[in-house]
Each structure stands twice: as C-alpha cells, then as structure tokens.
Write an enzyme that holds these catalytic residues in place. Structure first.
Site, PDB file in Angstrom:
ATOM      1  N   LYS A  47       0.815  -1.212   0.000  1.00 24.49           N
ATOM      2  CA  LYS A  47       0.000   0.000   0.000  1.00 24.49           C
ATOM      3  C   LYS A  47       0.848   1.261   0.000  1.00 24.49           C
ATOM      4  O   LYS A  47       0.382   2.325  -0.397  1.00 24.49           O
ATOM      5  CB  LYS A  47      -0.971  -0.022   1.166  1.00 24.49           C
ATOM      6  CG  LYS A  47      -2.001  -1.147   0.996  1.00 24.49           C
ATOM      7  CD  LYS A  47      -3.120  -1.097   2.000  1.00 24.49           C
ATOM      8  CE  LYS A  47      -4.212  -2.091   1.638  1.00 24.49           C
ATOM      9  NZ  LYS A  47      -3.800  -3.506   1.861  1.00 24.49           N
TER      10      LYS A  47
HETATM   11  C1  LIG Z   1      -4.517  -4.614   1.381  1.00 22.00           C
HETATM   12  C2  LIG Z   1      -3.768  -5.908   1.341  1.00 22.00           C
HETATM   13  C3  LIG Z   1      -4.150  -6.961   0.483  1.00 22.00           C
HETATM   14  C4  LIG Z   1      -5.403  -6.900  -0.378  1.00 22.00           C
HETATM   15  O1  LIG Z   1      -5.272  -5.956  -1.419  1.00 22.00           O
HETATM   16  P1  LIG Z   1      -6.596  -5.432  -2.177  1.00 22.00           P
HETATM   17  O2  LIG Z   1      -6.106  -4.339  -3.074  1.00 22.00           O
HETATM   18  O3  LIG Z   1      -7.509  -4.925  -1.100  1.00 22.00           O
HETATM   19  O4  LIG Z   1      -7.168  -6.580  -2.921  1.00 22.00           O
HETATM   20  C5  LIG Z   1      -3.356  -8.096   0.445  1.00 22.00           C
HETATM   21  N1  LIG Z   1      -2.259  -8.223   1.235  1.00 22.00           N
HETATM   22  C6  LIG Z   1      -1.864  -7.231   2.074  1.00 22.00           C
HETATM   23  C7  LIG Z   1      -0.659  -7.437   2.910  1.00 22.00           C
HETATM   24  C8  LIG Z   1      -2.596  -6.048   2.151  1.00 22.00           C
HETATM   25  O5  LIG Z   1      -2.196  -5.067   2.996  1.00 22.00           O
END
Ligand SMILES: *Cc1c(COP(=O)(O)O)cnc(C)c1O
Length: 463
Positions: free
Chosen positions: A112
């Site tokens: 993210k």
């Molecule tokens: C947010 C997240 C996901 C899922 O990603 P999406 O874009 O919501 O599908 C998977 N793994 C981790 C570690 C995350 O922080």
C-alpha cells in the site's frame, strides 16, 4: 483525460478532482473514460529504466493536464526515495517459472505504500495550488491506516484520522500508527471490529454537514489514484520477464480488489498479461463468485492474513462495469441488490468476460501455514501469510509457456506470530525501523459511536 462513475449518474471529473473526491456522488467508483494504450515498441522502450521513470511514463497519460510531466516526476521521486530497495519492486525467483514481486520495501512494509506515498505527494501539490485543506478519515484493518499516516504525516494542509479496531491489529501495525509524533496524525482505537470502523467512516461521509464542515477526503482503496500507482509494478515486473514479447501471468492476494484491478488496467493498456489469478483466504467470496456466478456475502471469518478478511470487495465494481460493457445502470442495479438482499447473480455474458481474464483459488488457514513452511524449506525465503495465500493459489495455475509472478504484498516481519508459528523463525524488522517496538505510543480510545467520533475529530482537527 476524463473519469466517469461506474454507476453512470455522477459528474465526469478530471484526474485531480477524481483523486480528491474518492467516492463518486452516485455511490460509484471513478474509472477512466478511455484507457490509454501503449504499443509494443513503447513498452520495449521502458525496459531497463529506473522504476521512477517507468512510473512517470505509465501514469502521465492518465493524469491528463492535472499535473505536468515535471510535477509528476517530482512527486514520484519524492514518493519512493525512502524505500529500502533501489529496485523499489524487486523480483525474486521461487521455482521454475515462478517469481515473487516484493512490494514490501516501503516505509510501512506493505504494498500500500506504493500508492499511498504517491498520493500523499499529489494531494499536497493539488491542495497547495488551490489554497485548500482537507481532513482525511479512514478505517483500517491494519495496513491502509499505517500507510496513510506515513504518507500524510507532517503535511500542513492535511489532518489524518485513522479508525482501527482496538485489539484486532498486529502489534507492528498498531505501532506504525501510534508512534508517529506529528500533530496532524491521529490513531483512533475504536471499541468494535473493522466493519464498525468502516461503518463509522461511511456515516461521516453521509453526514453532509459534517463532511462539508471538515472538508473530508477519503484515501481508501477505491480512490482511482491509488489504483493507478499500482499499475506501474505490473509493467516493471512484466518488462523484466520479457514482456511485451512474451505473455506473463500474475497471482494477486486479494481483498478489496484494488491491487488486481490495477493489473487489469495494465492489461487493457496493451501489456502482454495473460491471466490474472485472484487468490483469497477462507473469506473466498470472489473465488465462489468466479466459480458459480453468484456474488453472495457471508460473515467475515478472522484469519492469519487479516488484510484480506473482507466480504464486500469494493473495487470488484470496476471489473463488473467493464464486464457489463460499461453499463452504469446495470452496475447500479447489482449494487442495489447487494444492499437489499446481500448478493446478486452475474449475467452469463458478463461472467464469461470475467473468466477470459481472471482465474481464482483460495487457501485455508492450514494450507497458508504449510505454504509458509514449505517455501522456507525449499527456497530459504520467508513470506508473510498473505503472500503465502498467493503462492499456494499461483502453483495451481502455473503454465509452462508463461512466467507466473506472485505479488508479495507484505513483509513477514509485519506478521511475526504467524510466521514464527509456521517456521520457528521470528522475522526481524528491517534495520531502518528496528526501534519501532521501543518508541512511545500515542492513541485515542473511542466508543463505537458516530456522534462521539465526529466530536473528537471536530475538536482535534486544526482547520
Ligand atoms: C490490502 C492488502 C491486500 C489486499 O489488497 P486489495 O487491493 O484490497 O485486494 C493483500 N495483502 C496485504 C498485505 C494487504 O495489505
């Protein structure tokens, strides 16, 4: 470049307004009116360039005239300068034809950061130019909140309030939210679960008086600018493995569908992506949906990959919009049905279109643990539980004629208990944040009550 809502009844906006707005006023999500395409030769010219250069070239046509090339390049270079790896999204080989894209070298150790660090920079430029300020509110099950706090801390024209479910995030996740000392960031521990936090945030956005008074802005994963930033590592990974002269498959540990929708966008730009494999944990609504055509919510089950513990996968609406031939009325109808009866059935035509691109699978808790252990024994790599879900599902879909890239979405040190239980090894934090567990924490506890939460934000925002 114009952006339209997936429900077809909100004003079209330019990139900057779509970014600052987040959710469209008709409840839909913004998508580009036309996805710009690159020729094979244009993709080839990106091979071997630094990540930042690829990012600027890939994103520029989506940004339109909201930011100049120099402004975008500057934002990109500031966004990624604190990453702990020169390649930003390095590839590691796991086995024959199977690669991991490590997306966890940012400041909060999850993918993210790629999007959040960039939109921190873009928000700052846009707000300074307009002479405006905003209050960002968000709910998190862990990773989004820490990434948002890290991206917006210290900014003059932004206050950030992150609601997290008290006692339900990992210690590392909590400390990443509670240890920044900047006066504009506020971690709120809510006496409730993630759904309560999310409901409170929705409640604030639907309280128009409060929303306007505080200039609320949202940076959750439905924000188009976040999806766009994630398109870049699909391009950089695929180019490294021979695209556009070779087809590349990706497996994506999936929750809210933002990350994998970025892959679909890269594919629509003309990048030679073959299949996109949706990997879910035991909260497998998307896997069931692709298998049966029925999208039906059930109770959220806690898991050792908590960032994927989700029932309503918000960005899936964007994929539905494409699969229904960009018919906003049809999408709005499905979403009404979801709200009134907890699910809907996808038309045969739309389902076939989804299945041309997407494959899916899920991993149980035992399978996730066994995968962490086996990957460690076979390769020496220590992976986080979300990544392990991806690896397990990817292995079911590897084809001899296309490299498979599994996205490694978080650093194992972010989930040390699950990793230690599977391997006997407690993964250490990277040296640059080794003192995280010693820094003093700052947190506000609040009841699960919309009125109290709004009062708290009113009192603490600087305005
Ligand atoms: C947010 C997240 C996901 C899922 O990603 P999406 O874009 O919501 O599908 C998977 N793994 C981790 C570690 C995350 O922080």
């Amino acid at each position: 470049m114009r952006y339209v809502s997936t429900r077809g009844a909100a004003p079209t906006l330019n990139f900057e307004d779509a970014m600052l707005t987040g959710l469209a006023r008709d409840g839909g999500l913004y998508v580009p009116e036309h996805v710009p395409t690159f020729s094979a030769e244009e993709f080839r010219q990106l091979r071997g360039l630094p990540y930042e250069d690829i990012a600027t070239r890939v994103m520029l046509p989506f940004v339109g005239d909201s930011f100049s090339e120099e402004e975008l390049a500057g934002a990109v270079s500031r966004a990624y300068r604190h990453f702990g790896h020169a390649a930003r999204a390095p590839l590691v080989q796991l086995g024959p034809n199977h690669f991991l894209a490590e997306l966890f070298h940012g400041p909060t150790l999850a993918f993210k950061d790629f999007a959040m660090q960039l939109i921190g920079q873009l928000f700052q430029m846009a707000l300074a130019r307009r002479g405006e300020r905003v209050t960002i509110v968000g709910a998190t099950s862990g990773d989004t909140g820490s990434a948002a706090i890290e991206a917006f801390r210290g900014l003059d024209n932004v206050d950030v309030f992150i609601l997290f479910p008290k006692g339900r995030v990992s210690e590392v996740q909590r400390r990443q939210m509670t240890t920044p000392t900047d006066p504009n960031v506020h971690a709120l521990a809510v006496a409730g679960d993630f759904d309560d936090c999310q409901a409170a945030v929705k409640g604030m956005f639907n309280d128009f008086a409060f929303r306007d008074e505080m200039h609320l802005a949202g940076v959750n994963s439905i924000n188009w600018a976040r999806v766009l930033a994630q398109v870049v590592y699909y391009v950089s990974s695929a180019l490294s493995l021979g695209a556009p002269d070779r087809s590349i498959d990706f497996t994506v540990p999936t929750g809210n569908f933002g990350d994998i929708y970025a892959g679909q966008t890269a594919r629509r730009m003309g990048l030679s992506i073959g299949r996109l494999v949706i990997a879910t944990n035991r909260n497998d609504i998307l896997h069931r949906c692709l298998t049966t055509g029925e999208y039906r919510t059930t109770a959220v089950l806690p898991s050792i990959s908590p960032s994927m513990d989700i029932q309503v996968s918000s960005n899936f609406e964007r994929a539905l919009f494409d699969a229904y031939g960009r018919d906003g009325r049809a999408v709005a109808q499905l979403m009404d049905e979801l709200r009134s009866s907890g699910g809907f059935r996808i038309s045969q035509g739309a389902l076939e279109r989804l299945r041309e691109i997407f494959r899916s699978g899920s991993a149980s808790e035992d399978e996730t643990r066994a995968t962490i252990r086996r990957v460690y024994e076979e390769t020496g790599e220590i992976v986080c539980p979300h990544t392990a879900v991806g690896i397990k599902v990817a292995e079911e879909h590897i084809r001899p004629d296309a490299p498979m890239v599994t996205l490694a979405t978080a650093h194992p040190a972010k989930f040390p208990d699950a990793v230690e239980a599977a391997t006997g090894i407690r993964p250490p934090l990277p040296a640059r944040m080794a003192d995280l567990l010693d820094r003093p924490e700052r947190v506000v506890e609040v009841e699960n009550d919309l009125g109290r939460i709004e009062a708290l934000i009113r009192e603490r925002a600087r305005r």
